[in-house]
Structures are given as C-alpha cells and as structure tokens.
Write an enzyme that holds these catalytic residues in place. Structure first.
Site, PDB file in Angstrom:
ATOM      1  N   SER A 191      -7.182  -6.033 -12.694  1.00  0.00           N
ATOM      2  CA  SER A 191      -7.086  -6.213 -14.140  1.00  0.00           C
ATOM      3  C   SER A 191      -5.638  -6.023 -14.556  1.00  0.00           C
ATOM      4  O   SER A 191      -4.730  -6.173 -13.730  1.00  0.00           O
ATOM      5  CB  SER A 191      -8.024  -5.229 -14.853  1.00  0.00           C
ATOM      6  OG  SER A 191      -8.154  -5.573 -16.216  1.00  0.00           O
ATOM      7  N   ASN A 192      -5.384  -5.705 -15.795  1.00  0.00           N
ATOM      8  CA  ASN A 192      -4.018  -5.470 -16.267  1.00  0.00           C
ATOM      9  C   ASN A 192      -4.062  -4.420 -17.375  1.00  0.00           C
ATOM     10  O   ASN A 192      -5.138  -3.984 -17.783  1.00  0.00           O
ATOM     11  CB  ASN A 192      -3.374  -6.777 -16.747  1.00  0.00           C
ATOM     12  CG  ASN A 192      -4.164  -7.403 -17.866  1.00  0.00           C
ATOM     13  OD1 ASN A 192      -4.206  -6.871 -18.982  1.00  0.00           O
ATOM     14  ND2 ASN A 192      -4.842  -8.507 -17.583  1.00  0.00           N
ATOM     15  N   ALA A 193      -2.875  -4.061 -17.869  1.00  0.00           N
ATOM     16  CA  ALA A 193      -2.773  -2.911 -18.784  1.00  0.00           C
ATOM     17  C   ALA A 193      -2.943  -3.274 -20.263  1.00  0.00           C
ATOM     18  O   ALA A 193      -2.627  -2.474 -21.135  1.00  0.00           O
ATOM     19  CB  ALA A 193      -1.431  -2.222 -18.578  1.00  0.00           C
ATOM     20  N   SER A 194      -3.457  -4.457 -20.541  1.00  0.00           N
ATOM     21  CA  SER A 194      -3.628  -4.841 -21.945  1.00  0.00           C
ATOM     22  C   SER A 194      -4.520  -3.838 -22.693  1.00  0.00           C
ATOM     23  O   SER A 194      -5.605  -3.489 -22.228  1.00  0.00           O
ATOM     24  CB  SER A 194      -4.270  -6.234 -22.017  1.00  0.00           C
ATOM     25  OG  SER A 194      -4.720  -6.487 -23.324  1.00  0.00           O
TER      26      SER A 194
ATOM     27  N   ALA B 140      -5.408 -11.002 -22.357  1.00  0.00           N
ATOM     28  CA  ALA B 140      -4.572 -10.957 -21.155  1.00  0.00           C
ATOM     29  C   ALA B 140      -5.508 -11.249 -19.984  1.00  0.00           C
ATOM     30  O   ALA B 140      -6.139 -10.349 -19.431  1.00  0.00           O
ATOM     31  CB  ALA B 140      -3.923  -9.591 -21.029  1.00  0.00           C
TER      32      ALA B 140
END
Ligand code: CTP
Length: 210
Positions: free
Chosen positions: A21-24, A88
């Site tokens: 995943s990502n840090a959004s 994101a």
C-alpha cells in the site's frame, strides 16, 4: 452537481494478512468532500482504508483493493456529473494472493508484481459529458510534462499537480494544468483551504448544463 470523489490508498494482498500500500492519509479527498458539500454539491465518496470519519451528508462506499475501486467507480460514475480522483492507487499487486499466512522457508522469496487497472483512465473512456479532475503526484523535474501526459492518457479536463510531501501532510501546494499544458491556477495552504479553492474553481470552470 453530484460529484464522485476517490480518496485514500488501495491495498494489494500478498496473503490474507500482508499487503502492499502507500502512506496516503485520505485527507485531501475528505477535505474535498467536505468543501463540496459546503458548496451545496452532492458527494459520493469512494474511500480506501483511512483513519478519518467521512463528512456527514455524503454517500460513502468503502473499498480496499484497486479492483474494488474500479468496480465501484464504474458503477457510480454514470450517475455523477464529474469525478475528482485523489485516491493514491496501488499500481502493482502480487501476481498471486496466497490463502492464509505465508510461512518462512529459510530462503529468500521472490515476489512477482503485475500492474493493477488504471481506474481514472477507465472512467476517462466512458466520460461522455462528465468532467474529470485527476491528481498527479510527481517527484522529479519533469513534473509538469508528466502531469500533462497523465491528463491526456486519462482524458482529464484538468490535472492537479502535487508533490510527495503532500502524502500524509496536513498541507498541500498544487498547480492546476489544463489540456493545453497551461497552469490555470495555483493554490497552497492547509488541505482544507486548498479543497475550498479547488471546489470553487471546479464550480466556476467545469459547471455542467442541467
Ligand atoms: N489513478 C487511478 N488508477 C491507477 C493509478 C492512478 O485512478 N491505477 C489516478 C489517481 O487517483 C490520480 C491519477 O490517476 O488521480 C494519477 O495518479 P498517479 O499516481 O500520479 O499516476 P499513475 O497514473 O499511477 O502513474 P505513475 O505511477 O507512473 O506516476
């Protein structure tokens, strides 16, 4: 107007407990949902997993994977006047999702990643008379050129260029680029302030005839 907003990250699972995943944080999308409601629009919020409460008054659809996001947006977009895509999206997923929890084997594990669907490009193909506002997250000196390429690939009316420092932050600094490559507006400040400015700009410039 009835506005579809995508927000937050997506997740792509390797097994039942691990994901990419990502840090959004989802803050930009949620701030836009709030600003759009305050401006008198109807909001349909499609959100990945975030630690935020959706603003009261919007229709909320929770998703986890990019495929979920695509399925839900495909269904909802025809009933909306336009979309603001702040999500994101996780661009890759493990080729295989293993059931249960992968156990260690004592040797290195190679992970093959395949591209996920481009949700905004898919909406761009069924755009009709609706408008599309994309976001472009760019980290290098070709930011403007890259943002314009994304605008064209995804059939956007305008693309909002922002930087990786926006991820997880309370503030943002954005540049709006039109299909001719012109910078048509610039906003910076808290994500709340930027959202109010952006919703105002959309209301003036992308208004649909009813
Ligand atoms: N987007 C999308 N589906 C994807 C990737 C991105 O809908 N699979 C949307 C984002 O919500 C954003 C826009 O497309 O509005 C641009 O996203 P960005 O991450 O900047 O670009 P990508 O198209 O993913 O390209 P790259 O990762 O190569 O920079």
């Amino acid at each position: 107007m009835r506005i579809l907003i995508t927000a937050g990250p997506t997740r792509e699972y390797l097994d039942d407990v691990r994901y990419l995943s990502n840090a959004s944080s989802g803050r930009m999308g949620y701030a836009l949902a709030e600003a759009a409601l305050a401006a008198g629009h109807e909001v349909v919020l499609v959100t990945g997993p975030v630690n935020l409460s959706p603003p009261v008054g919007c229709e909320v659809h929770s998703v986890e994977t990019t495929e979920d996001l695509l399925t839900v947006c495909d269904r909802l977009f025809p009933g909306c006047d336009g979309v603001i895509a702040t999500a994101a999206v996780c661009d890759y997923r493990p080729r295989e999702r293993f059931p249960g929890k992968l156990a260690k084997t004592g040797v290195s594990l190679e992970l093959e990643l395949v591209e996920t669907a481009d949700v905004l490009a898919a909406l761009g193909q069924q755009k009709g008379s609706r408008w599309i506002v994309g976001f472009a997250l760019e980290s290098d000196e070709y930011a403007h050129v890259n943002a314009l390429r994304k605008l064209r690939e995804k059939n956007c009316d305008v693309i909002v260029l922002n930087r990786p420092t926006a991820i997880g932050s309370a503030n943002n600094s954005v540049e709006l680029i039109d299909p001719a490559g012109r910078t048509v507006a610039q906003f910076s400040g808290s994500k709340t302030d930027v959202a109010v400015e952006l919703v105002g700009w959309i209301g003036r410039e992308l208004r649909v005839e009813s």
